[in-house]
Each structure stands twice: as structure tokens, then as C-alpha cells.
Motif scaffolding. Structure first.
Motif, PDB file in Angstrom:
ATOM      1  N   THR A 122       0.827  -1.204   0.000  1.00  0.00           N
ATOM      2  CA  THR A 122       0.000   0.000   0.000  1.00  0.00           C
ATOM      3  C   THR A 122       0.861   1.254   0.000  1.00  0.00           C
ATOM      4  OG1 THR A 122      -1.722  -1.185   1.206  1.00  0.00           O
ATOM      5  CG2 THR A 122      -1.823   1.212   1.237  1.00  0.00           C
ATOM      6  N   ILE A 146       0.983   4.093  -2.967  1.00  0.00           N
ATOM      7  CA  ILE A 146       0.810   5.532  -2.734  1.00  0.00           C
ATOM      8  C   ILE A 146       1.996   6.295  -3.319  1.00  0.00           C
ATOM      9  CG2 ILE A 146       0.716   7.304  -0.935  1.00  0.00           C
ATOM     10  CD1 ILE A 146      -0.872   5.269   0.740  1.00  0.00           C
ATOM     11  N   THR A 190      -4.913  12.601  -4.156  1.00  0.00           N
ATOM     12  CA  THR A 190      -5.222  11.513  -3.233  1.00  0.00           C
ATOM     13  C   THR A 190      -3.983  11.108  -2.438  1.00  0.00           C
ATOM     14  OG1 THR A 190      -6.923  10.685  -4.720  1.00  0.00           O
ATOM     15  CG2 THR A 190      -6.099   9.151  -3.060  1.00  0.00           C
ATOM     16  N   SER A 191      -2.855  11.018  -3.115  1.00  0.00           N
ATOM     17  CA  SER A 191      -1.606  10.674  -2.446  1.00  0.00           C
ATOM     18  C   SER A 191      -1.245  11.714  -1.398  1.00  0.00           C
ATOM     19  CB  SER A 191      -0.487  10.558  -3.472  1.00  0.00           C
ATOM     20  OG  SER A 191       0.751  10.389  -2.845  1.00  0.00           O
ATOM     21  N   ILE A 228      -3.561  11.310   1.682  1.00  0.00           N
ATOM     22  CA  ILE A 228      -3.203  10.144   2.491  1.00  0.00           C
ATOM     23  C   ILE A 228      -1.930  10.417   3.289  1.00  0.00           C
ATOM     24  CG2 ILE A 228      -2.440   7.740   2.370  1.00  0.00           C
ATOM     25  CD1 ILE A 228      -4.396   7.393   0.045  1.00  0.00           C
ATOM     26  N   GLU A 229      -0.933  11.053   2.669  1.00  0.00           N
ATOM     27  CA  GLU A 229       0.294  11.394   3.383  1.00  0.00           C
ATOM     28  C   GLU A 229       0.015  12.355   4.538  1.00  0.00           C
ATOM     29  OE1 GLU A 229       3.090  12.925   0.586  1.00  0.00           O
ATOM     30  OE2 GLU A 229       3.219  11.037  -0.507  1.00  0.00           O
ATOM     31  N   VAL A 236      -2.855  12.711   6.214  1.00  0.00           N
ATOM     32  CA  VAL A 236      -3.593  11.992   7.261  1.00  0.00           C
ATOM     33  C   VAL A 236      -2.644  11.122   8.078  1.00  0.00           C
ATOM     34  CG1 VAL A 236      -5.284  10.161   7.637  1.00  0.00           C
ATOM     35  CG2 VAL A 236      -5.826  12.053   6.122  1.00  0.00           C
ATOM     36  N   ILE A 237      -1.771  10.389   7.407  1.00  0.00           N
ATOM     37  CA  ILE A 237      -0.858   9.491   8.119  1.00  0.00           C
ATOM     38  C   ILE A 237       0.110  10.281   8.993  1.00  0.00           C
ATOM     39  CG2 ILE A 237       1.044   7.853   7.794  1.00  0.00           C
ATOM     40  CD1 ILE A 237      -0.528   6.696   5.457  1.00  0.00           C
TER      41      ILE A 237
END
Length: 141
Positions: free
Chosen positions: A54, A58, A72-73, A76-77, A79-80
Motif C-alpha cells: 500500500t 501511494i 489523493t496521495s 493520504i500522506e 492523514v498518516i
């Protein structure tokens, strides 16, 4: 390499004589802990492989020319990276509750007689005591 090791362990688990000689209709106790620990290791390895794939996917999103995938990438970065401080604070508070539960209830209640037992009990409470799932605490195990 990790995937090959996990596949090898899975094939070895499937061909294990202890697994093949289990009698699922027997009313007598059969020791399945050896199989359970092997299965736990295999599931852990597959989870690590899935997580690494995963992260790699990404990373691939950023190199593709599509703006939607790049966005989107980036989301996600973000959020993480924002999740790290929350997890640290959550576990500090949770460990505090575990220690307090062990100190206050460890003598009187078997579910709190050790750090690990207290942590498991509080995790079950955290997951099951909302939305009408209170009967879960009465189940053995």
C-alpha cells in the motif's frame, strides 16, 4: 523476499501433519496452540506485506501524471503524518488507564490481575461497551 517467505510458511502450514490429523468432530480437547501460533505469524507477515504494498502504491500515485491520484496521495500522506501524535497521546492515556485498572482492581478481579490482562479487558470494553454490545463482556475467554 518477504512475500516468498510468507508463501513458504503458508504451504508448510497447510502440509503440517498436526493440522491434517485434527478431528473436527471429536468431543475431546485437541491442542491447537501450535497451529494457532504458526497461523498468527503467517497472518502478521501477510499484513506487513499488504501495508508495504500500500505504501508503495501511494508512492506510485505521485509519479503518475493524473492530478486526482496526486491529490489523493497528498491527502493520504497528510492523514498518516497527522495520525502519529494522536496515536502517541492515545496510547499514553490508555496505558495510564491500564495501570490504574490493574492497581485498583487487580486484587479483586481476575480480568485485571496483570498488565496484559488489564490491557485486553480495557480494549474489549473500549470496543464492546457501546452500541448495545455489553453482553460481549459476559462471554468466556
Amino acid at each position: 523476499m518477504l512475500a516468498l517467505a510468507a508463501i513458504y510458511l503458508w504451504v508448510k502450514y497447510m502440509d503440517d501433519p498436526a493440522r491434517q490429523h485434527m478431528d473436527f468432530t471429536s468431543p475431546k480437547f485437541q491442542d491447537v496452540m501450535v497451529l494457532a501460533s504458526d497461523f498468527n505469524l503467517i497472518i502478521f507477515l501477510f499484513a506487513v506485506i499488504l501495508m508495504l504494498w500500500t505504501v508503495r502504491l501511494i508512492d506510485f500515485f505521485t509519479s503518475v501524471g493524473n492530478e486526482g491520484l496526486k491529490r489523493t496521495s497528498k491527502i493520504i500522506e497528510t492523514v498518516i503524518s497527522s495520525l502519529g501524535p494522536f496515536v502517541i497521546i492515545f496510547f499514553m492515556i490508555f496505558i495510564g488507564f491500564v495501570l490504574v485498572g490493574h492497581v485498583l482492581f487487580g486484587v479483586h478481579e481476575d480480568r485485571f490481575n496483570g498488565f496484559q490482562a488489564s490491557a485486553k479487558t480495557l480494549l474489549v470494553w473500549f470496543v464492546s461497551l457501546s452500541h448495545g454490545h455489553r453482553r460481549t463482556m459476559g462471554l468466556p475467554g
